[in-house]
Design a protein around this motif. Structure first.
Motif, PDB file in Angstrom:
ATOM      1  N   PHE A 202      34.784  45.299  78.467  1.00  0.00           N
ATOM      2  CA  PHE A 202      34.221  46.645  78.599  1.00  0.00           C
ATOM      3  C   PHE A 202      34.951  47.616  77.685  1.00  0.00           C
ATOM      4  O   PHE A 202      34.338  48.428  77.004  1.00  0.00           O
ATOM      5  CB  PHE A 202      34.384  47.136  80.053  1.00  0.00           C
ATOM      6  N   ALA A 203      36.280  47.533  77.710  1.00  0.00           N
ATOM      7  CA  ALA A 203      37.101  48.488  76.968  1.00  0.00           C
ATOM      8  C   ALA A 203      36.977  48.327  75.458  1.00  0.00           C
ATOM      9  O   ALA A 203      37.093  49.303  74.714  1.00  0.00           O
ATOM     10  CB  ALA A 203      38.567  48.346  77.376  1.00  0.00           C
ATOM     11  N   PHE A 204      36.732  47.117  75.006  1.00  0.00           N
ATOM     12  CA  PHE A 204      36.655  46.830  73.571  1.00  0.00           C
ATOM     13  C   PHE A 204      35.334  46.140  73.248  1.00  0.00           C
ATOM     14  O   PHE A 204      35.302  44.927  73.046  1.00  0.00           O
ATOM     15  CB  PHE A 204      37.846  45.960  73.140  1.00  0.00           C
ATOM     16  N   PRO A 205      34.244  46.903  73.201  1.00  0.00           N
ATOM     17  CA  PRO A 205      32.925  46.301  73.016  1.00  0.00           C
ATOM     18  C   PRO A 205      32.767  45.561  71.681  1.00  0.00           C
ATOM     19  O   PRO A 205      31.910  44.692  71.554  1.00  0.00           O
ATOM     20  CB  PRO A 205      31.951  47.478  73.110  1.00  0.00           C
ATOM     21  N   LYS A 206      33.592  45.854  70.722  1.00  0.00           N
ATOM     22  CA  LYS A 206      33.482  45.195  69.413  1.00  0.00           C
ATOM     23  C   LYS A 206      34.562  44.123  69.228  1.00  0.00           C
ATOM     24  O   LYS A 206      34.904  43.767  68.109  1.00  0.00           O
ATOM     25  CB  LYS A 206      33.550  46.221  68.302  1.00  0.00           C
ATOM     26  N   ILE A 207      35.068  43.625  70.322  1.00  0.00           N
ATOM     27  CA  ILE A 207      36.099  42.584  70.290  1.00  0.00           C
ATOM     28  C   ILE A 207      35.549  41.347  69.570  1.00  0.00           C
ATOM     29  O   ILE A 207      34.356  41.035  69.700  1.00  0.00           O
ATOM     30  CB  ILE A 207      36.552  42.263  71.738  1.00  0.00           C
ATOM     31  N   PRO A 208      36.376  40.644  68.813  1.00  0.00           N
ATOM     32  CA  PRO A 208      35.894  39.452  68.094  1.00  0.00           C
ATOM     33  C   PRO A 208      35.329  38.388  69.048  1.00  0.00           C
ATOM     34  O   PRO A 208      35.821  38.214  70.161  1.00  0.00           O
ATOM     35  CB  PRO A 208      37.153  38.923  67.392  1.00  0.00           C
ATOM     36  N   GLU A 209      34.305  37.700  68.571  1.00  0.00           N
ATOM     37  CA  GLU A 209      33.661  36.661  69.382  1.00  0.00           C
ATOM     38  C   GLU A 209      34.657  35.594  69.822  1.00  0.00           C
ATOM     39  O   GLU A 209      34.523  35.039  70.908  1.00  0.00           O
ATOM     40  CB  GLU A 209      32.506  36.015  68.605  1.00  0.00           C
ATOM     41  N   SER A 210      35.638  35.282  68.987  1.00  0.00           N
ATOM     42  CA  SER A 210      36.620  34.259  69.361  1.00  0.00           C
ATOM     43  C   SER A 210      37.399  34.679  70.615  1.00  0.00           C
ATOM     44  O   SER A 210      37.715  33.843  71.466  1.00  0.00           O
ATOM     45  CB  SER A 210      37.577  33.974  68.199  1.00  0.00           C
ATOM     46  N   TRP A 211      37.680  35.973  70.740  1.00  0.00           N
ATOM     47  CA  TRP A 211      38.365  36.471  71.939  1.00  0.00           C
ATOM     48  C   TRP A 211      37.447  36.395  73.162  1.00  0.00           C
ATOM     49  O   TRP A 211      37.882  36.013  74.242  1.00  0.00           O
ATOM     50  CB  TRP A 211      38.830  37.906  71.724  1.00  0.00           C
ATOM     51  N   ILE A 212      36.199  36.786  72.951  1.00  0.00           N
ATOM     52  CA  ILE A 212      35.218  36.707  74.041  1.00  0.00           C
ATOM     53  C   ILE A 212      35.114  35.263  74.521  1.00  0.00           C
ATOM     54  O   ILE A 212      35.159  34.988  75.718  1.00  0.00           O
ATOM     55  CB  ILE A 212      33.828  37.209  73.569  1.00  0.00           C
TER      56      ILE A 212
END
Length: 188
Positions: free
Chosen positions: A141-151
């Motif tokens: 939620f806090a980082f909507p543009k977080i890298p896909e690898s982190w997701i």
């Protein structure tokens, strides 16, 4: 439940409040107000800690609360996963796993409750699963543009924790049911 007044205990009211926060959380997120949605999510998580502390400290633990509190947790997590899936569709997998885990636990728990006559409280591993899943979702939620690898990493972490938790609860319920049946040995 000792009497009907326990339905309206402070911890149960806090759990009901958390349930009422879910539509607000979703509406804010879908309107692009992610910071406000994150704050609502944080209030829900903080009040989850608060209701448990109050229930234990002031002897307000009820069978209703044992069911209402985790229901609020899981519905909040499910709503958050669906929100995040808007930008990261792989979160629908997490939502599906959550649904399977929770429905399986509910079924096993209901069978155990029918046999033993008591509702079971959350175990430490269930609480750990809630903390890990909620934390990962809050990061998303806090980082909507977080890298896909982190997701994907957080998704895998949550999936592993959920599967381990399900296995531990299944074992716990099986042992509890065996202990409740006279003459039946407990599995080791």
């Amino acid at each position: 439940m000792k009497d009907r007044s326990q339905i309206w205990s402070i911890p149960n009211l806090i759990s009901l409040f958390r349930l009422l926060l879910i539509p607000l959380l979703v509406a804010l997120y879908w309107k692009g107000r992610t910071l406000a949605a994150l704050i609502v999510f944080g209030v829900s998580a903080a009040s989850d800690i608060l209701d448990g502390q109050i229930a234990r400290r002031f002897d307000m633990v009820t069978d209703l609360g044992k069911m209402l509190d985790p229901l609020a947790d899981k519905l909040t997590q499910g709503a958050a996963a669906i929100c995040v899936a808007r930008n990261h569709p792989q979160l629908f997998l997490l939502f599906g796993l959550m649904a399977v885990k929770e429905l399986t636990q509910a079924y096993i728990g209901a069978r155990s409750m029918k046999q033993t006559g008591q509702a079971f409280s959350a175990r430490w591993y269930g609480k750990a699963c809630t903390v890990i899943t909620t934390t990962c979702l809050m990061v998303m939620f806090a980082f909507p543009k977080i890298p896909e690898s982190w997701i994907n990493g957080m998704l895998i972490l949550c999936a592993i924790v959920m599967l381990v938790t399900l296995a531990l609860y299944a074992n716990y319920f099986i042992k509890s049911r065996a202990a409740a049946v006279p003459g039946k040995e407990q599995a080791s």
